[in-house]
Design an enzyme around this catalytic site. Structure first.
Site, short mmCIF file in Angstrom:
data_model
loop_
_atom_site.label_atom_id
_atom_site.label_comp_id
_atom_site.label_asym_id
_atom_site.label_seq_id
_atom_site.Cartn_x
_atom_site.Cartn_y
_atom_site.Cartn_z
N VAL A 29 0.83 -1.21 0.00
CA VAL A 29 0.00 0.00 0.00
C VAL A 29 0.87 1.26 0.00
O VAL A 29 0.62 2.21 -0.76
CB VAL A 29 -0.98 0.01 1.20
CG1 VAL A 29 -1.83 1.27 1.20
CG2 VAL A 29 -1.88 -1.23 1.17
N ARG A 59 14.61 1.51 -0.56
CA ARG A 59 15.04 2.70 -1.30
C ARG A 59 15.59 2.34 -2.68
O ARG A 59 15.50 3.12 -3.63
CB ARG A 59 16.11 3.46 -0.49
CG ARG A 59 16.30 4.90 -0.91
CD ARG A 59 17.33 5.57 -0.05
NE ARG A 59 18.64 4.95 -0.18
CZ ARG A 59 19.47 5.15 -1.20
NH1 ARG A 59 19.14 6.00 -2.16
NH2 ARG A 59 20.64 4.55 -1.25
N GLU A 201 -2.88 -10.53 4.85
CA GLU A 201 -2.09 -9.93 5.93
C GLU A 201 -0.76 -10.69 6.06
O GLU A 201 -0.64 -11.81 5.56
CB GLU A 201 -2.85 -10.03 7.26
CG GLU A 201 -4.17 -9.30 7.27
CD GLU A 201 -4.01 -7.81 7.03
OE1 GLU A 201 -3.32 -7.14 7.80
OE2 GLU A 201 -4.57 -7.31 6.03
N LYS A 216 -12.71 -4.94 11.45
CA LYS A 216 -13.43 -4.02 10.56
C LYS A 216 -14.90 -3.89 10.97
O LYS A 216 -15.46 -2.79 10.93
CB LYS A 216 -13.31 -4.52 9.12
CG LYS A 216 -11.88 -4.42 8.56
CD LYS A 216 -11.74 -5.20 7.26
CE LYS A 216 -10.37 -5.01 6.63
NZ LYS A 216 -10.13 -5.95 5.51
N1 HSE Z 1 -5.96 -8.55 4.20
C1 HSE Z 1 -6.98 -7.58 4.02
C2 HSE Z 1 -8.08 -8.16 3.15
C3 HSE Z 1 -6.39 -6.35 3.39
O1 HSE Z 1 -7.83 -9.19 2.52
O2 HSE Z 1 -9.17 -7.62 3.09
C4 HSE Z 1 -7.32 -5.17 3.37
O3 HSE Z 1 -7.71 -4.79 4.66
#
Ligand code: HSE
Length: 346
Positions: A29, A59, A201, A216
């Site tokens: 990201v 870098r 993740e 979430k």
């Molecule tokens: N690992 C998370 C997913 C990334 O697959 O949704 C985004 O939060």
């Protein structure tokens, strides 16, 4: 009730000075955020610092090619905290040591943009309070559903309703795995693909065992229902036990299987759950494939509102981060309503 916070651009003494930004984390990201900032060239924003562990490796990477030569690369968080950056963008993830860094940044008068769902789920209210004390912003629109603006949409567009139910798909990795298993692929292969593509993740059990989705769900419940849920108290079930035969049985019932996250208000109780569930083949959730996320927000007055789009991956998530960055740079005011403690059921 809108709160008055520091309008960063007003605080700039010189007319032509830019809002300075530091990036913490140059992974999937972070590098996409840097690329969008370099290619879109927003006139009011300047990326001045990038922090990463093993910074030399980053870098000199291909992804760093678009980064301006003026940017300071560092593996010392103190360099960032002592710098004159106005906004810290945190894309490292996890609670420790990131929580301490964010606290120090807010205390030093720097606003923070973060995509860190675990941090916001577990520590959000305290950090928002700290930001308010120091008259800076803490914004986390990218913490849920990647590039789908479900948080800003709920904060600005649905705060006038009384939300009674949230349900949907908020983990792109699980949706990618289950929708490919539905088409015949095997679990281990698609999990490896999701890791390779940067959706999963760092510890993919956070995805497949439901911990990412429950964080979430807690964030969404806080925003939509003003209900503070303990993530550890949300009933959570893994998708790793779903087998090919389950899709055969599901199809016989005109259904498929998705990881569904659901929270429903019942008086002072919130029934919250994350689990692989049967969804009818004719329902919008069954049409969600790959990393697509979908959140249905049900309001007492407005009825159902559906948010949908890419919920994982570098560029979609980076769009949410950059949008937050632009809003903070322009001194956004978000709507804030009091949060109530709510009991979750197990
Ligand atoms: N690992 C998370 C997913 C990334 O697959 O949704 C985004 O939060």
């Amino acid at each position: 009730m809108a709160t008055k916070k520091k309008h960063i651009s007003e605080n700039k003494k010189k007319k032509d000075s830019k809002v300075k930004v530091a990036l913490l984390g140059f992974g999937t990201v972070g590098s996409s955020v840097a690329r969008i900032l370099a290619t879109s060239k927003f006139p009011s924003i300047e990326l001045t610092h990038i922090f990463n562990r093993n910074v030399e490796r980053k870098r000199t990477s291909e992804a760093a090619r678009t980064v301006a030569s003026s940017v300071v690369w560092t593996d010392s968080i103190d360099v960032i905290l002592r710098s004159d950056v106005d906004i810290v963008v945190e894309l490292m993830g996890g609670l420790n040591p990131v929580e301490g860094w964010i606290r120090k940044a807010l205390t030093a008068g720097k606003s923070v943009v973060t995509a860190n769902k675990q941090l916001i789920a577990y520590r959000g209210p305290g950090l928002v309070k700290l930001a308010a004390q120091h008259k800076v912003h803490l914004v986390h629109g990218a913490a849920v559903a990647g590039g789908v603006p479900v948080i800003p949409g709920m904060l600005q567009g649905l705060c006038g309703d009384q939300v009674t139910k949230l349900s949907g798909i908020v983990n792109g990795t699980c949706n990618y795995i289950l929708s490919r298993m539905e088409a015949g692929a095997d679990y281990a292969t698609v999990l490896a693909d999701a890791q390779q593509l940067g959706y999963a993740e760092s510890d993919p059990s956070a995805d497949v065992d439901g911990f990412d989705a429950r964080a979430k769900l807690c964030i969404l419940s806080r925003i939509a229902m003003h209900a503070e849920l303990d993530p550890d108290a949300v009933a959570t079930q893994t998708i790793s036990t779903v087998e090919a035969i389950d899709f055969t049985y599901a199809k016989e019932l005109n259904c498929t299987i998705r990881q569904v996250s659901r929270a429903e208000l019942d008086g002072k109780l919130v029934h919250a759950r994350v689990a692989p569930m049967l969804v009818p083949l004719a329902s919008p959730m069954a049409w969600s494939h790959g990393t697509q996320n979908m959140v249905v927000v049900s309001g007492r007055f407005g009825g159902d509102v559906v948010f949908s789009g890419h919920g994982a991956g570098g560029e979609p998530t980076a769009v949410a981060v950059v949008s937050d960055l632009l809003a903070v740079a322009q001194g956004c005011n978000t709507v804030e309503l009091p949060i109530k403690k709510a009991r979750g059921d197990r």
